[in-house]
Design a protein around this motif. Structure first.
Motif, PDB file in Angstrom:
ATOM      1  N   ALA A  86       0.769  -0.983  -0.034  1.00 41.91           N
ATOM      2  CA  ALA A  86       0.025  -0.003   0.100  1.00 41.91           C
ATOM      3  C   ALA A  86       0.812   1.237  -0.011  1.00 41.91           C
ATOM      4  CB  ALA A  86      -0.864  -0.153   1.186  1.00 41.91           C
ATOM      5  N   TYR A  87       1.791   1.354   1.073  1.00 37.98           N
ATOM      6  CA  TYR A  87       2.770   2.495   0.845  1.00 37.98           C
ATOM      7  C   TYR A  87       3.609   2.746  -0.466  1.00 37.98           C
ATOM      8  CZ  TYR A  87       1.993   3.723   5.758  1.00 37.98           C
ATOM      9  OH  TYR A  87       1.382   4.060   7.108  1.00 37.98           O
ATOM     10  N   ARG A  88       3.951   1.601  -0.905  1.00 36.97           N
ATOM     11  CA  ARG A  88       4.798   1.776  -2.304  1.00 36.97           C
ATOM     12  C   ARG A  88       3.789   2.218  -3.437  1.00 36.97           C
ATOM     13  NH1 ARG A  88       7.551  -3.727  -3.625  1.00 36.97           N
ATOM     14  NH2 ARG A  88       8.815  -2.500  -5.064  1.00 36.97           N
ATOM     15  N   ASN A  89       2.545   1.819  -3.481  1.00 35.11           N
ATOM     16  CA  ASN A  89       1.725   2.261  -4.549  1.00 35.11           C
ATOM     17  C   ASN A  89       0.610   3.077  -3.937  1.00 35.11           C
ATOM     18  OD1 ASN A  89       2.708   0.316  -6.638  1.00 35.11           O
ATOM     19  ND2 ASN A  89       2.420  -1.275  -5.095  1.00 35.11           N
ATOM     20  N   GLN A  90       0.640   3.950  -3.083  1.00 38.08           N
ATOM     21  CA  GLN A  90      -0.183   4.720  -2.460  1.00 38.08           C
ATOM     22  C   GLN A  90      -0.782   5.773  -3.461  1.00 38.08           C
ATOM     23  OE1 GLN A  90       1.113   7.449   0.567  1.00 38.08           O
ATOM     24  NE2 GLN A  90       3.316   6.664   0.313  1.00 38.08           N
ATOM     25  N   ASP A  91      -0.102   6.135  -4.409  1.00 37.14           N
ATOM     26  CA  ASP A  91      -0.567   7.050  -5.381  1.00 37.14           C
ATOM     27  C   ASP A  91      -1.734   6.377  -6.492  1.00 37.14           C
ATOM     28  OD1 ASP A  91       0.904   8.890  -4.215  1.00 37.14           O
ATOM     29  OD2 ASP A  91       2.324   8.774  -5.638  1.00 37.14           O
ATOM     30  N   CYS A  92      -1.522   4.985  -6.489  1.00 31.04           N
ATOM     31  CA  CYS A  92      -2.571   4.449  -7.785  1.00 31.04           C
ATOM     32  C   CYS A  92      -3.900   4.386  -6.976  1.00 31.04           C
ATOM     33  CB  CYS A  92      -2.141   2.995  -7.790  1.00 31.04           C
ATOM     34  SG  CYS A  92      -0.395   2.729  -8.305  1.00 31.04           S
ATOM     35  N   GLU A  93      -4.953   4.840  -7.802  1.00 31.12           N
ATOM     36  CA  GLU A  93      -6.266   4.864  -7.360  1.00 31.12           C
ATOM     37  C   GLU A  93      -7.256   3.856  -7.651  1.00 31.12           C
ATOM     38  OE1 GLU A  93      -7.688   8.528  -9.353  1.00 31.12           O
ATOM     39  OE2 GLU A  93      -6.475   9.851  -8.114  1.00 31.12           O
ATOM     40  N   ASN A  94      -6.732   2.495  -8.048  1.00 31.51           N
ATOM     41  CA  ASN A  94      -7.378   1.594  -8.583  1.00 31.51           C
ATOM     42  C   ASN A  94      -7.090   0.098  -7.860  1.00 31.51           C
ATOM     43  OD1 ASN A  94      -4.785   1.497  -9.920  1.00 31.51           O
ATOM     44  ND2 ASN A  94      -5.849   0.739 -11.621  1.00 31.51           N
ATOM     45  N   ILE A  95      -6.562   0.039  -6.646  1.00 26.72           N
ATOM     46  CA  ILE A  95      -6.046  -0.630  -5.976  1.00 26.72           C
ATOM     47  C   ILE A  95      -6.860  -1.192  -4.575  1.00 26.72           C
ATOM     48  CG2 ILE A  95      -3.995  -1.888  -4.782  1.00 26.72           C
ATOM     49  CD1 ILE A  95      -2.131  -0.427  -6.745  1.00 26.72           C
ATOM     50  N   THR A  96      -7.251  -2.303  -4.544  1.00 28.41           N
ATOM     51  CA  THR A  96      -7.749  -2.804  -3.312  1.00 28.41           C
ATOM     52  C   THR A  96      -7.093  -4.007  -2.771  1.00 28.41           C
ATOM     53  OG1 THR A  96      -9.957  -1.895  -3.783  1.00 28.41           O
ATOM     54  CG2 THR A  96      -9.957  -3.511  -1.860  1.00 28.41           C
ATOM     55  N   ILE A  97      -6.753  -4.045  -1.414  1.00 31.88           N
ATOM     56  CA  ILE A  97      -6.062  -5.332  -0.943  1.00 31.88           C
ATOM     57  C   ILE A  97      -6.835  -5.950   0.084  1.00 31.88           C
ATOM     58  CG2 ILE A  97      -3.879  -6.114   0.017  1.00 31.88           C
ATOM     59  CD1 ILE A  97      -2.414  -3.377  -0.905  1.00 31.88           C
ATOM     60  N   MET A  98      -6.996  -7.325  -0.365  1.00 32.20           N
ATOM     61  CA  MET A  98      -7.962  -7.873   0.843  1.00 32.20           C
ATOM     62  C   MET A  98      -7.237  -8.723   1.503  1.00 32.20           C
ATOM     63  SD  MET A  98     -11.411  -8.790  -1.659  1.00 32.20           S
ATOM     64  CE  MET A  98     -12.483  -9.251  -0.390  1.00 32.20           C
ATOM     65  N   LEU A  99      -7.101  -8.748   2.778  1.00 34.28           N
ATOM     66  CA  LEU A  99      -6.348  -9.455   3.710  1.00 34.28           C
ATOM     67  C   LEU A  99      -7.085 -10.943   3.863  1.00 34.28           C
ATOM     68  CD1 LEU A  99      -5.285  -6.594   3.873  1.00 34.28           C
ATOM     69  CD2 LEU A  99      -4.177  -7.136   6.187  1.00 34.28           C
ATOM     70  N   GLY A 100      -6.092 -11.941   4.041  1.00 37.59           N
ATOM     71  CA  GLY A 100      -6.694 -13.137   4.456  1.00 37.59           C
ATOM     72  C   GLY A 100      -6.265 -14.177   3.282  1.00 37.59           C
ATOM     73  N   ASN A 101      -6.682 -15.538   3.493  1.00 42.11           N
ATOM     74  CA  ASN A 101      -6.540 -16.920   2.906  1.00 42.11           C
ATOM     75  C   ASN A 101      -7.558 -16.549   1.587  1.00 42.11           C
ATOM     76  OD1 ASN A 101      -6.428 -19.247   1.476  1.00 42.11           O
ATOM     77  ND2 ASN A 101      -6.039 -20.205   3.552  1.00 42.11           N
ATOM     78  N   PHE A 102      -7.200 -16.751   0.543  1.00 38.93           N
ATOM     79  CA  PHE A 102      -7.916 -16.672  -0.747  1.00 38.93           C
ATOM     80  C   PHE A 102      -9.042 -17.538  -0.550  1.00 38.93           C
ATOM     81  CE2 PHE A 102      -6.828 -20.208  -3.275  1.00 38.93           C
ATOM     82  CZ  PHE A 102      -7.560 -20.234  -4.293  1.00 38.93           C
ATOM     83  N   GLN A 103      -8.927 -18.915  -0.125  1.00 42.37           N
ATOM     84  CA  GLN A 103     -10.052 -19.757   0.026  1.00 42.37           C
ATOM     85  C   GLN A 103     -11.008 -19.294   1.072  1.00 42.37           C
ATOM     86  OE1 GLN A 103      -8.789 -23.726   1.430  1.00 42.37           O
ATOM     87  NE2 GLN A 103     -10.455 -24.679  -0.013  1.00 42.37           N
ATOM     88  N   ASP A 104     -10.858 -18.526   2.159  1.00 46.55           N
ATOM     89  CA  ASP A 104     -11.917 -17.941   2.716  1.00 46.55           C
ATOM     90  C   ASP A 104     -12.657 -16.750   2.408  1.00 46.55           C
ATOM     91  OD1 ASP A 104     -11.119 -20.121   4.505  1.00 46.55           O
ATOM     92  OD2 ASP A 104      -9.380 -18.563   5.504  1.00 46.55           O
ATOM     93  N   ILE A 105     -11.948 -16.004   1.602  1.00 46.70           N
ATOM     94  CA  ILE A 105     -12.577 -14.959   0.957  1.00 46.70           C
ATOM     95  C   ILE A 105     -13.754 -14.964  -0.105  1.00 46.70           C
ATOM     96  CG2 ILE A 105     -11.917 -12.582  -0.265  1.00 46.70           C
ATOM     97  CD1 ILE A 105      -9.276 -12.929   1.001  1.00 46.70           C
ATOM     98  N   ILE A 106     -14.692 -14.350   0.335  1.00 46.12           N
ATOM     99  CA  ILE A 106     -16.111 -14.473  -0.739  1.00 46.12           C
ATOM    100  C   ILE A 106     -15.906 -13.368  -1.998  1.00 46.12           C
ATOM    101  CG2 ILE A 106     -18.416 -14.126  -0.983  1.00 46.12           C
ATOM    102  CD1 ILE A 106     -18.783 -14.707   1.997  1.00 46.12           C
ATOM    103  N   ILE A 107     -15.516 -13.778  -2.933  1.00 45.53           N
ATOM    104  CA  ILE A 107     -15.367 -13.265  -4.121  1.00 45.53           C
ATOM    105  C   ILE A 107     -16.452 -13.103  -4.972  1.00 45.53           C
ATOM    106  CG2 ILE A 107     -13.562 -13.032  -6.086  1.00 45.53           C
ATOM    107  CD1 ILE A 107     -11.648 -14.162  -4.641  1.00 45.53           C
ATOM    108  N   LYS A 108     -17.126 -11.859  -5.136  1.00 43.73           N
ATOM    109  CA  LYS A 108     -18.316 -11.951  -5.971  1.00 43.73           C
ATOM    110  C   LYS A 108     -18.108 -11.506  -7.447  1.00 43.73           C
ATOM    111  CE  LYS A 108     -20.576 -10.446  -1.843  1.00 43.73           C
ATOM    112  NZ  LYS A 108     -21.515  -9.471  -1.034  1.00 43.73           N
ATOM    113  N   ASP A 109     -16.908 -10.952  -7.927  1.00 43.55           N
ATOM    114  CA  ASP A 109     -16.817 -10.512  -8.913  1.00 43.55           C
ATOM    115  C   ASP A 109     -16.152 -11.341 -10.028  1.00 43.55           C
ATOM    116  OD1 ASP A 109     -17.707  -7.729  -8.539  1.00 43.55           O
ATOM    117  OD2 ASP A 109     -15.555  -7.056  -7.952  1.00 43.55           O
ATOM    118  N   LYS A 110     -16.189 -11.144 -11.540  1.00 40.62           N
ATOM    119  CA  LYS A 110     -15.713 -11.899 -12.327  1.00 40.62           C
ATOM    120  C   LYS A 110     -14.244 -11.131 -12.880  1.00 40.62           C
ATOM    121  CE  LYS A 110     -18.526 -15.324 -12.525  1.00 40.62           C
ATOM    122  NZ  LYS A 110     -18.165 -17.085 -12.328  1.00 40.62           N
ATOM    123  N   TYR A 111     -13.218 -11.892 -13.356  1.00 44.56           N
ATOM    124  CA  TYR A 111     -11.935 -11.073 -13.504  1.00 44.56           C
ATOM    125  C   TYR A 111     -11.504 -11.330 -15.073  1.00 44.56           C
ATOM    126  CZ  TYR A 111     -11.887  -9.501  -8.926  1.00 44.56           C
ATOM    127  OH  TYR A 111     -12.296  -9.117  -7.457  1.00 44.56           O
TER     128      TYR A 111
END
Length: 555
Positions: A109-134
Motif C-alpha cells: 500500500a505504501y509503495r503504490n499509494q498514489d494508485c487509485e485503482n487498488i484494493t488489497i483484501m487480507l486473508g486466505n483466498f479460500q476464505d474470501i468471498i469473491i463476487k466479481d469476475k475478472y
C-alpha cells in the motif's frame, strides 16, 4: 473493516489477525524503507536477497510486455510486497489483491499509494468471498504453496479449479512458477522453497506442502481441468528476476544462455559446466523441459509475442526493451523505452541508422521506422553469427580459421574508408583519455559489431541489425575488433581454453596485444557511461552469492 493508505484500500474483512507467511524482521526494514521513499538508495547499496526480491523493478519484466485488454479487471492472488501490483495497476482499470500478510500488504500500500485503482483484501483466498469476475487472475510464485493453504487432497488442482470460477468467459490465468526439472537444480542450486538440494528432482518426498511441476505435469493438470488453450513462456534466468523471456516460437540457441553466478538468494555449488549443458539442451531442442521457470498464460494458444529482452540495469536515460512479435503474419523487432528519459535514446536509433548504413560495404543493413517512440525493424530469418560458431567449438584451428574468414569477408574496412585515429573531447567523455597511438578509424563507428548482433542468411548475406552504440567521432577500429573477438571467445571459452588461450586467440586473429590494457580501460569507461560510475545501476553484482565449483575450474 477498511482503511486507506494514500489511495489504496486495505480490506480486513477476512483477516484473522495473524501473518502466516513472512521473511522475518527484514520486512519491518522494508516497510520503513517504502514509507520514506528510499527504495532505490537501499536497492543500490544492499546485498540482502529480500531487498532485491521485493524492491527491484526487474521483477516487472515478467509481465511488463504482456498486452492486457482495455479496461481489464485483474485479481492478484498473493500480491506480497507489491512488486507487481503497481505494474498491474498501470495495465488494468481495477486491481484487487489478496494477501495473507498484513505487513506485506502495508508495504504494498505504501509503495503504490498514489494508485487509485487498488484494493488489497487480507486473508486466505479460500476464505474470501469473491463476487466479481475478472479478466486476469495472477498466481506469481503462488501456486506452489497451495498445499499449505488449500484444504483438499489435491490442493494444486483444487486451487486452479477455484480460480477458474472467478474468471470471465474469456478470462486468463497467469501463472509464474519454478520448473521442477530446471537445469539449475541439476547443477547444484538449492530448491527455491525447501532450501535443500535436489528436493524437486526427488519429487519432494520429504516435503508435503510445497511443490513445483514439470511442463508435462502442468499440462496433465490443465487437461484434468479442461484448460485446453495455454501458452508457455520461459523467463531467464528465472521468473523472479528475468531479463529475457522466450516463447515456443523463439527459444535460445547454443551460446545464448550464460547464467553462471546469477545466483542471488543462496550460495551454490556447481556440479558441471553450466554453459556446456545449456548449449546441448538448446541444440537438442530440450530447452522447454529444462527451463528454470515457467510463465504460463491460459486462454491463448498461439502467441504473437515471441521474445522479450530488458535492459533495466542501465542509466535511466538508456533503459529499453527489445521485443520480437508477429503482426499481420509478419515478424518484427521493436525497441521501446522503459521510461520517459530513455525515449530520446530510441529516437537516436533512427539517427544512428542513417549515418551507419553503408559504412562497411560487405554488410547488409536493416532499415527501421519510428512509431510512437518505438523503433521497429523487419525480422531477418537466419542464424546469429555467434550461434554458428557452436559448430566449431571443439576445433580451435577451425574456430580461428572461420573467425578470420568472417572478419575479412564482412567486417574488414576498405583502406579508403579509414582515417587516422585522433582523440576528441567526445571520445574522452565516453572512453577516457587513454588510447593507442597510430591506429585508424572509420568515420562512423559501430562499436557493437559483435557476432550476436550479426545474422547470416541462407544465401550468405550478413545483416547488421543493432544500431545502439554508433558514434560519429574517431574510435580505433582495432578496439571494435578486440571487443568482437573477446566477446566471442568468452562465450565459448569453456570449450577452447585448454587448446587456445584468449591471448593466443587475439594474437592469431590480428589484435595488437600491446593495446589490450588500453582497450580494457576503454571498455570500463564505456561501461561506466552506460551503467553509471562503477556500474552503479548494474547493482545485481552486489547480490551475487558465493559459487563453489566441484571437480571443475572456471577462470
Amino acid at each position: 473493516m477498511q482503511k486507506k493508505i494514500g489511495n489504496v484500500i486495505l480490506d480486513y474483512t477476512y483477516y484473522k489477525g495473524q501473518d502466516l507467511y513472512s521473511d522475518g524482521i527484514i520486512e519491518d526494514n522494508i516497510l520503513d524503507i517504502v514509507k520514506t521513499g528510499k527504495e532505490k538508495d537501499i536497492l543500490y547499496s544492499s546485498n540482502e536477497w529480500p531487498i532485491l526480491y521485493h524492491l527491484s523493478d526487474i521483477r516487472e519484466n515478467i509481465l511488463e510486455w504482456y498486452p492486457f485488454c482495455e479496461n481489464a479487471k485483474t485479481l492478484e492472488i498473493g500480491s506480497g510486497c507489491g512488486a507487481l501490483t503497481g505494474l498491474l495497476s498501470r495495465k488494468s482499470k481495477d486491481v484487487t489483491c489478496i494477501e495473507l500478510s498484513e505487513k506485506r500488504s502495508l508495504i504494498n500500500a505504501y509503495r503504490n499509494q498514489d494508485c487509485e485503482n487498488i484494493t488489497i483484501m487480507l486473508g486466505n483466498f479460500q476464505d474470501i468471498i469473491i463476487k466479481d469476475k475478472y479478466d486476469y487472475i495472477t498466481l506469481i510464485g503462488v501456486w506452489e504453496y497451495a498445499g499449505l493453504y488449500v484444504n483438499d487432497e489435491n490442493p494444486y488442482l483444487r486451487m486452479l479449479e477455484i480460480v477458474k470460477k472467478f474468471l470471465k468467459k474469456d478470462g486468463k490465468i497467469i501463472i509464474a512458477i519454478e520448473n521442477k526439472m530446471g537445469l539449475k537444480y541439476w547443477n547444484g542450486a538449492l530448491e527455491d522453497h525447501t532450501s535443500n538440494l535436489y528436493s524437486s528432482l526427488n519429487d519432494y518426498v520429504d516435503d508435503k506442502h510445497v511443490r513445483t511441476f514439470s511442463k508435462p505435469e502442468i499440462e496433465k493438470i490443465f487437461k484434468q481441468l479442461d484448460i485446453n488453450n495455454y501458452a508457455f513462456y520461459y523467463p531467464v534466468p528465472d521468473y523472479k528476476l528475468p531479463d529475457v523471456v522466450y516463447s515456443d516460437e523463439i527459444l535460445p540457441k547454443p551460446g545464448a544462455e550464460r547464467n553462471y553466478r546469477k545466483d542471488y538468494n543462496a550460495c551454490r555449488m556447481y556440479n558441471f559446466y553450466d554453459a556446456t549443458a545449456s548449449d546441448q539442451i538448446c541444440q537438442d531442442s530440450m530447452y522447454p523441459y529444462f527451463s528454470n521457470s515457467f510463465l504460463i498464460i491460459t486462454g491463448e494458444k498461439n502467441t504473437k509475442n515471441y521474445f522479450q529482452k530488458y535492459n533495466r540495469c542501465r542509466k535511466e536515460n538508456l533503459r529499453i526493451k527489445t521485443e520480437i512479435y508477429e503482426e499481420n503474419e509478419r515478424i518484427f523487432i521493436r525497441k521501446k523505452a522503459l521510461n520517459e528519459p530513455s525515449k530520446k535514446h530510441i529516437i537516436q536509433l533512427k539517427n544512428n541508422e542513417k549515418i551507419w548504413i553503408g559504412c562497411l560495404p560487405a554488410l547488409k543493413y536493416i532499415e527501421g521506422k519510428l512509431e510512437d517512440d518505438e523503433y521497429i525493424t523487419q525480422y531477418i530469418e537466419g542464424i546469429d553469427l555467434d550461434t554458428l560458431f557452436y559448430e566449431y567449438r571443439n576445433d580451435a584451428d577451425l574456430f580461428v580459421q572461420k573467425y578470420c574468414y568472417f572478419i575479412d569477408t564482412y567486417l574488414r574496412p576498405l583502406n579508403e574508408d579509414l582515417v587516422p585515429f585522433s582523440m576528441s573531447d567526445q571520445f574522452i567523455s565516453i572512453f577516457g583519455n587513454n588510447a593507442p597511438l597510430n591506429e585508424v578509424s572509420l568515420k562512423i563507428t559501430n562499436i557493437d559489431l559483435i557476432f550476436s548482433n550479426l545474422r547470416l542468411t541462407k544465401d550468405s548475406q550478413l545483416y547488421c541489425f543493432d544500431y545502439e552504440w554508433i558514434y560519429d567521432f574517431s574510435i580505433p577500429y582495432d578496439y571494435v575488433l578486440w571487443r568482437n573477438a573477446t566477446q566471442l571467445y568468452s562465450k565459448y571459452m569453456v570449450y577452447l581454453r585448454s587448446k587456445l588461450s584468449l591471448g593466443e586467440f587475439l594474437k592469431s586473429v590480428g589484435i595488437h596485444l600491446d593495446n589490450i590494457p588500453i582497450y580494457n580501460e576503454m571498455e570500463r569507461n564505456f561501461a561506466n557511461s552506460v551503467f553509471g560510475i562503477n556500474d552503479k545501476e548494474n547493482y545485481l553484482q552486489n547480490y551475487r552469492k558465493i559459487a563453489i565449483n566441484q571437480t571443475i575450474k572456471f577462470s
